[in-house]
Design an enzyme around this catalytic site. Sequence first.
Site, short mmCIF file in Angstrom:
data_model
loop_
_atom_site.label_atom_id
_atom_site.label_comp_id
_atom_site.label_asym_id
_atom_site.label_seq_id
_atom_site.Cartn_x
_atom_site.Cartn_y
_atom_site.Cartn_z
N ARG A 47 67.46 78.63 34.31
CA ARG A 47 67.09 77.47 35.15
C ARG A 47 68.11 76.38 34.88
O ARG A 47 68.25 75.91 33.75
CB ARG A 47 65.68 76.98 34.81
N HIS A 78 65.07 78.64 44.64
CA HIS A 78 63.98 78.95 43.72
C HIS A 78 63.32 80.26 44.18
O HIS A 78 62.17 80.29 44.62
CB HIS A 78 62.97 77.80 43.71
N GLN A 113 59.77 81.52 42.86
CA GLN A 113 58.64 80.79 43.43
C GLN A 113 58.31 81.31 44.82
O GLN A 113 57.14 81.48 45.19
CB GLN A 113 58.96 79.30 43.49
N ASP A 124 56.74 70.02 49.02
CA ASP A 124 57.26 69.94 47.65
C ASP A 124 57.61 68.47 47.40
O ASP A 124 57.64 67.66 48.33
CB ASP A 124 58.49 70.86 47.51
N CYS A 171 54.41 74.40 45.21
CA CYS A 171 54.91 75.12 44.03
C CYS A 171 54.51 74.44 42.73
O CYS A 171 54.51 75.07 41.68
CB CYS A 171 56.42 75.27 44.12
N ARG A 184 52.99 83.70 40.34
CA ARG A 184 54.31 83.72 39.68
C ARG A 184 54.35 84.84 38.66
O ARG A 184 55.33 85.57 38.55
CB ARG A 184 54.57 82.37 38.97
N1 NVA Z 1 61.98 70.90 44.01
C1 NVA Z 1 61.40 70.86 42.71
C2 NVA Z 1 60.72 72.15 42.39
C3 NVA Z 1 60.06 72.20 41.04
C4 NVA Z 1 59.44 73.52 40.74
C5 NVA Z 1 62.46 70.56 41.68
O1 NVA Z 1 63.56 71.13 41.76
O2 NVA Z 1 62.22 69.72 40.79
N1 CP Z 2 56.90 75.76 40.26
C1 CP Z 2 57.65 75.78 39.14
O1 CP Z 2 58.75 76.37 39.09
O2 CP Z 2 57.08 75.15 38.09
P1 CP Z 2 57.76 74.77 36.70
O3 CP Z 2 58.81 73.73 36.99
O4 CP Z 2 56.63 74.24 35.88
O5 CP Z 2 58.38 76.00 36.11
#
Ligand code: NVA
Ligand code: CP
Length: 305
Positions: free
Chosen positions: A103, A130, A133, A221, A261, A289
């Site tokens: 990540r 992502h 997800q 989101d 998500c 997930r």
């Molecule tokens: N768009 C959000 C998704 C988090 C799971 C982010 O990148 O912070």
């Molecule tokens: N939805 C998601 O990826 O959650 P986290 O950021 O908690 O991993």
Amino acid sequence: MKKDLLCMLDLTKEDISGILDLADQMKYDLRHGQAHRHLEGKTLGMIFEKASTRTRVSFETGMYQLGGQALFLSANDLQIGRGEPVEDTARVLSRYLDGIMIRTFAQREVEDMARHASVPVINGLTDLAHPCQVLADLMTVRERLGTLAGAALCYIGDGNNMCNSLTVGALTAGLSVSLAVPAGYDPAPEALTFAQTFGDRFRLSRDPREAARGADVVVTDVWASMGQEDEAAARRQAFAGFQVNDEIMALCAPHAVVLHCLPAHRGEEITAAVFEAHADSIFDEAENRLHAQKAVLTQLLAPGS
Ligand code: NVA
Ligand code: CP
């Protein structure tokens, strides 16, 4: 040759249904006490350069349930955080691990990791994509509607990583996609170029009401993603009106499934009332997930099992 999961463009419609079929089976079997030990003795390294609740815990638990183990590797503690090149990190980790989940910010870093690693690499979220997800999202939609093909999905909010992956994944899986995104916050060019090949199954508008009309699935989101904290105030202004609320829900199909998500910002991209009214589907989505990733891990780390 090893396979990676770097973005939804990597997957065909058949790939997606294969993953979801295995995920459904794994969910059913877990509930009925039947273990799958496809990854006995295998180790997944999980590199995190951003925070996580769901991704970390679902991957870690998934590896454990499959008979393997997962290592949480914070970028703050790795030499990568002090500038060791990705290509060296990839080659070193490939000598110890059976798979790498990462990540981070730039999609390029994930691609470089995949290019230099001899083990499968899974994108656990970048600024661009992502995919894990979105597999869970599609699994949840299929559970709730019984099918994916022909369903109408609407996404209201930022043209961010979720929007990019959802657009590509939903179109590939046979849904139609209607986005409502404010000007200046469009999805990434690669997602738009892909989407535009789907003709009238894809629409991009500036009007959440138009996008929501008749939708079977409504997704949103956060307005400011991880790494965009400094822009949060400006984004709150730009996204005013791009909220999933009762007025939007009244325009959707009566059976509409709401997905988020998580984490959610109640009162921004979704009202507390809509969130709580659809908490069952949102938390099924979070649970899925685990099952979807166990399917991905099995296919990538133990192909043929
Ligand atoms: N768009 C959000 C998704 C988090 C799971 C982010 O990148 O912070
Ligand atoms: N939805 C998601 O990826 O959650 P986290 O950021 O908690 O991993």
